[in-house]
Design a protein around this motif. Sequence first.
Motif, short mmCIF file in Angstrom:
data_model
loop_
_atom_site.label_atom_id
_atom_site.label_comp_id
_atom_site.label_asym_id
_atom_site.label_seq_id
_atom_site.Cartn_x
_atom_site.Cartn_y
_atom_site.Cartn_z
N VAL A 59 0.85 -1.20 0.00
CA VAL A 59 0.00 0.00 0.00
C VAL A 59 0.88 1.25 0.00
O VAL A 59 1.73 1.42 0.87
N VAL A 60 0.67 2.10 -1.00
CA VAL A 60 1.35 3.40 -1.04
C VAL A 60 0.25 4.45 -1.10
O VAL A 60 -0.57 4.45 -2.03
N LEU A 61 0.23 5.32 -0.11
CA LEU A 61 -0.92 6.21 0.04
C LEU A 61 -0.46 7.64 0.23
O LEU A 61 0.46 7.91 1.01
N TRP A 62 -1.09 8.55 -0.50
CA TRP A 62 -0.91 9.98 -0.22
C TRP A 62 -2.27 10.62 -0.03
O TRP A 62 -3.28 9.99 -0.30
N GLU A 63 -2.26 11.83 0.45
CA GLU A 63 -3.40 12.60 0.97
C GLU A 63 -3.59 12.24 2.45
O GLU A 63 -3.96 11.11 2.79
N SER A 64 -3.38 13.24 3.28
CA SER A 64 -3.36 12.98 4.72
C SER A 64 -4.69 12.46 5.24
O SER A 64 -4.73 11.65 6.17
N SER A 65 -5.81 12.91 4.66
CA SER A 65 -7.10 12.40 5.17
C SER A 65 -7.24 10.92 4.88
O SER A 65 -7.72 10.15 5.73
N ALA A 66 -6.82 10.49 3.69
CA ALA A 66 -6.88 9.07 3.34
C ALA A 66 -5.90 8.27 4.22
O ALA A 66 -6.23 7.17 4.68
N ILE A 67 -4.73 8.84 4.44
CA ILE A 67 -3.75 8.16 5.31
C ILE A 67 -4.33 8.00 6.71
O ILE A 67 -4.23 6.94 7.34
N MET A 68 -4.98 9.05 7.21
CA MET A 68 -5.55 8.96 8.56
C MET A 68 -6.65 7.90 8.62
O MET A 68 -6.74 7.14 9.60
N ALA A 69 -7.50 7.85 7.61
CA ALA A 69 -8.56 6.82 7.60
C ALA A 69 -7.93 5.43 7.59
O ALA A 69 -8.36 4.53 8.32
N TYR A 70 -6.89 5.27 6.79
CA TYR A 70 -6.19 3.97 6.71
C TYR A 70 -5.62 3.59 8.07
O TYR A 70 -5.76 2.44 8.52
N LEU A 71 -5.00 4.54 8.73
CA LEU A 71 -4.39 4.26 10.04
C LEU A 71 -5.47 3.84 11.06
O LEU A 71 -5.25 2.94 11.87
N CYS A 72 -6.61 4.51 11.01
CA CYS A 72 -7.70 4.17 11.95
C CYS A 72 -8.22 2.76 11.68
O CYS A 72 -8.48 2.00 12.63
N ILE A 73 -8.38 2.42 10.40
CA ILE A 73 -8.87 1.07 10.07
C ILE A 73 -7.85 0.04 10.56
O ILE A 73 -8.20 -0.97 11.17
N LYS A 74 -6.58 0.35 10.33
CA LYS A 74 -5.52 -0.59 10.77
C LYS A 74 -5.53 -0.78 12.28
O LYS A 74 -5.34 -1.88 12.79
N ALA A 75 -5.79 0.32 12.99
CA ALA A 75 -5.75 0.26 14.46
C ALA A 75 -7.11 -0.12 15.06
O ALA A 75 -7.22 -0.28 16.28
N GLY A 76 -8.14 -0.19 14.24
CA GLY A 76 -9.48 -0.46 14.77
C GLY A 76 -10.02 0.71 15.58
O GLY A 76 -10.79 0.52 16.53
N SER A 77 -9.66 1.92 15.16
CA SER A 77 -10.08 3.12 15.91
C SER A 77 -11.33 3.74 15.30
O SER A 77 -11.43 3.86 14.08
N ASP A 78 -12.24 4.20 16.16
CA ASP A 78 -13.44 4.86 15.66
C ASP A 78 -13.20 6.34 15.34
O ASP A 78 -14.15 7.08 15.09
N MET A 79 -11.95 6.76 15.32
CA MET A 79 -11.68 8.12 14.82
C MET A 79 -11.99 8.21 13.32
O MET A 79 -12.12 9.30 12.78
N TRP A 80 -12.08 7.07 12.64
CA TRP A 80 -12.70 6.99 11.31
C TRP A 80 -13.84 5.98 11.44
O TRP A 80 -13.61 4.83 11.84
#
Length: 210
Positions: A59-80
């Motif tokens: 996975v290669v990702l740019w755009e900080s909002s997309a990166i943040m959503a990806y990180l939340c999904i990876k961590a199981g966080s409801d911040m996304w």
Amino acid sequence: MRLYWIKAQAPRRALALVKHLGLQAQYIEVDLMGGGLKTPDYAALNPNMKAPTLVDGDVVLWESSAIMAYLCIKAGSDMWPAANPAEQVEMLRWLSWNDQHWGPAVAPFYFEHVVKATFGMGPPDTAGLAPKAANLQRFAAVLDGHLQDRSWAACGRLTIADFQLASMAAHWREAQMPLAAFPNIVRWLDGLMRIPAWADPWPGNARAAA
Ligand SMILES: N[C@@H](CCC(=O)N[C@@H](CS)C(=O)NCC(=O)O)C(=O)O
């Protein structure tokens, strides 16, 4: 997971979130003034030649909002809100509003007072900012009204929308943004600053050639 960053507001969001969620990442600081964003290796990851960029396996990702959503999904966080379509719509509203209206309104102040100082780009053009105040105040009134009876921007909890909206405005005092007359925005920004990873998102120095 590798996160390429420079000391600026879009990478700030992703860096703060990695820290806040307790994820592990290799932080690679790109040498902005040395042309690091323009190297072929970096441009192959991010053809915009901007930061941040996240690399996680294939996975290669740019755009900080997309990166943040990806990180939340990876961590199981409801911040996304991965499992709630109505909340996703609410998030999209604020992420879009930030990118189309709020971000461009605060950006000139952030650039003149924060970016220039960070990267040694000369003194701020404060006279040039004066005509930009009305546009900032116009959109500040919208956000301030929204925050009147809310602690956070969306979904009734801390989400990536807060990080998206606050990344430049967090510097409002030093950037001389005319926000003092918007008490709900000030309260919200001060509340975010009580989150340790938001207050200090920057990794130790790990400068890379990229
Ligand atoms: N919409 C992008 C913005 C990326 C962006 O503009 N990054 C800036 C730092 S905030 C950058 O890399 N600036 C360096 C340049 O344009 O040369 C995101 O959210 O990731």
